[in-house]
Design a protein around this motif. Sequence first.
Motif, PDB file in Angstrom:
ATOM      1  N   ALA A  27      -0.644 -64.935 -43.481  1.00 32.98           N
ATOM      2  CA  ALA A  27       0.046 -65.538 -42.344  1.00 32.98           C
ATOM      3  C   ALA A  27       1.563 -65.472 -42.513  1.00 32.98           C
ATOM      4  O   ALA A  27       2.293 -65.154 -41.571  1.00 32.98           O
ATOM      5  N   ALA A  28       2.038 -65.768 -43.723  1.00 31.26           N
ATOM      6  CA  ALA A  28       3.485 -65.766 -43.958  1.00 31.26           C
ATOM      7  C   ALA A  28       4.079 -64.386 -43.716  1.00 31.26           C
ATOM      8  O   ALA A  28       5.105 -64.239 -43.037  1.00 31.26           O
ATOM      9  N   ARG A  29       3.447 -63.375 -44.262  1.00 30.41           N
ATOM     10  CA  ARG A  29       3.966 -62.015 -44.101  1.00 30.41           C
ATOM     11  C   ARG A  29       3.908 -61.566 -42.638  1.00 30.41           C
ATOM     12  O   ARG A  29       4.841 -60.940 -42.131  1.00 30.41           O
ATOM     13  N   ALA A  30       2.793 -61.881 -41.981  1.00 31.15           N
ATOM     14  CA  ALA A  30       2.652 -61.474 -40.584  1.00 31.15           C
ATOM     15  C   ALA A  30       3.692 -62.153 -39.705  1.00 31.15           C
ATOM     16  O   ALA A  30       4.337 -61.503 -38.859  1.00 31.15           O
ATOM     17  N   LEU A  31       3.871 -63.438 -39.893  1.00 31.82           N
ATOM     18  CA  LEU A  31       4.821 -64.178 -39.061  1.00 31.82           C
ATOM     19  C   LEU A  31       6.249 -63.719 -39.311  1.00 31.82           C
ATOM     20  O   LEU A  31       7.055 -63.633 -38.382  1.00 31.82           O
ATOM     21  N   ALA A  32       6.567 -63.405 -40.568  1.00 33.73           N
ATOM     22  CA  ALA A  32       7.909 -62.901 -40.867  1.00 33.73           C
ATOM     23  C   ALA A  32       8.142 -61.554 -40.179  1.00 33.73           C
ATOM     24  O   ALA A  32       9.219 -61.308 -39.629  1.00 33.73           O
ATOM     25  N   ARG A  33       7.118 -60.681 -40.187  1.00 30.52           N
ATOM     26  CA  ARG A  33       7.246 -59.384 -39.513  1.00 30.52           C
ATOM     27  C   ARG A  33       7.427 -59.547 -38.009  1.00 30.52           C
ATOM     28  O   ARG A  33       8.028 -58.695 -37.352  1.00 30.52           O
ATOM     29  N   LEU A  34       6.896 -60.651 -37.480  1.00 32.87           N
ATOM     30  CA  LEU A  34       7.013 -60.903 -36.047  1.00 32.87           C
ATOM     31  C   LEU A  34       8.330 -61.587 -35.670  1.00 32.87           C
ATOM     32  O   LEU A  34       8.546 -61.929 -34.516  1.00 32.87           O
ATOM     33  N   GLY A  35       9.180 -61.819 -36.663  1.00 35.19           N
ATOM     34  CA  GLY A  35      10.502 -62.367 -36.370  1.00 35.19           C
ATOM     35  C   GLY A  35      10.639 -63.862 -36.550  1.00 35.19           C
ATOM     36  O   GLY A  35      11.667 -64.435 -36.162  1.00 35.19           O
TER      37      GLY A  35
END
Length: 488
Positions: free
Chosen positions: A34-42
């Motif tokens: 979740a952390a990595r995905a959300l960071a990639r989403l800005g």
Amino acid sequence: MGSREVTEHQARPADSFAGQHITVAGLGVSGLSAARALARLGAHVTVVDGGDSPARRETAAALADEGVTVRLGDADTLPEGTDLVVTSPGWKPSAPLFAAAAAAGVDVIGDVEVAWRLRGPAAAPWLAVTGTNGKTTTTRMLGAILRAAGLRTAEVGNIGTPIVDVILDQERAGGEAYDVLAVELSSYQLHWAPSLRAHSAAVLNLAPDHLDWHGSMEAYAADKGRIYEGNRVACVYNLADRATEDLVRGADVEEGCRAVGFTLGAPAPSQLGVVDGILVDRAFVPDRQRQAQELAEVGDVNPPAPHNVANALAAAALARAFGVPATAVRDGLRAFRPDAHRIAHVADVDGVAYVDDSKATNTHATEASLAAYEPVVWIAGGLAKGASFDELVASAAPRLRGAVLLGADRALIREALARHAPEVPVVEVDRTDTGAMSEVVEAARGLARAGDTVLLAPACASMDMFTNYNERGDAFAAAVRELDSGGA
């Protein structure tokens, strides 16, 4: 079962997370995803975790390179400016972090909810599975059936690849990566996924479990029942477990969604069941009052233990709800291979079958496992997690040849055997090292006769002696192979 007229649930766009300050609770697999995905989403992401080990520091350093802040050793304080909290499934609702979030008016959701919100208009529908026992097996059976039908699918959720990663991969592929997803969901995940609306869903069974997390059986059942909310085509339930039907009756579903039962007996209309060794469908046929469609033979289910046949029927019901042909049910079940440590036949030694069901970590799973064999030399024990064994032992007593007990809470099972099966011989192994399993298997061999089954179905967690149930099962299998080779 209430209904409402609702069109396909509209997922919120991925950019709804961009610019938000999001706190992720936990550095586990789902938290990292979740952390990595959300960071990639800005999003501006901060991960909080109560631990502070070298391994966690290494993970924190890797996340820092990806623009994620990690705060170790303090999981109770809500970072200033947090707009949303995304929690790992195992965090209890009573955690101080969530109390702080509530006080600040900040929502708390889980990774499954994140995945659901990330779905685009062309996203694959979800066929969802939950239950106290059998979730993983049923989800994998469902995946095998869907693939046999030529559909692009993946088994996700509480199994395999984190669901957020799968959804993002699909969206990057323009919604064409999968036709449908087989989604295993735990009660924890369902608790934190308020927007989830599956195509169809199944609750396999309900028995007391994780009550320290949920607080009561009622709360546990309510979280399981969330899987039915907003279903579009079918709510699949177990006729042998009235509580699952009650959850269907209480669900708010879309107009036209049907209740579909499964049973090990002959099915009535709108049910799947078994007739003369044949799995049959009277739910997804043109005239369910007078017609039944043959799906597969009981012998196509691997292994054909009663509770596993029930799993197969639930998987078939979800697949049929998605329009899968009967031949794909048969072919999928034939292709399916169970995961390790789930009623897995290890070997026959001197006419005795040795079966590894180390995954049976609670009484409900063990009761189903014991019901599949007779006579049985039962290997049990470990961490009881507050369970009572009286009902289990009373039901299993007629089929027990003997019992071999190990682990920290073995006395609880011994006492239940003394009350309900006093004639059954019991051997206790008090060693607590991992090598104790060789002594356990040797003791079971001494109790068994040709034609018996020695069954590892512990009804307890494994962490008193082993890293996990996999290691426990591996130790059992190794000890059995030693017997088979003429050792021990």
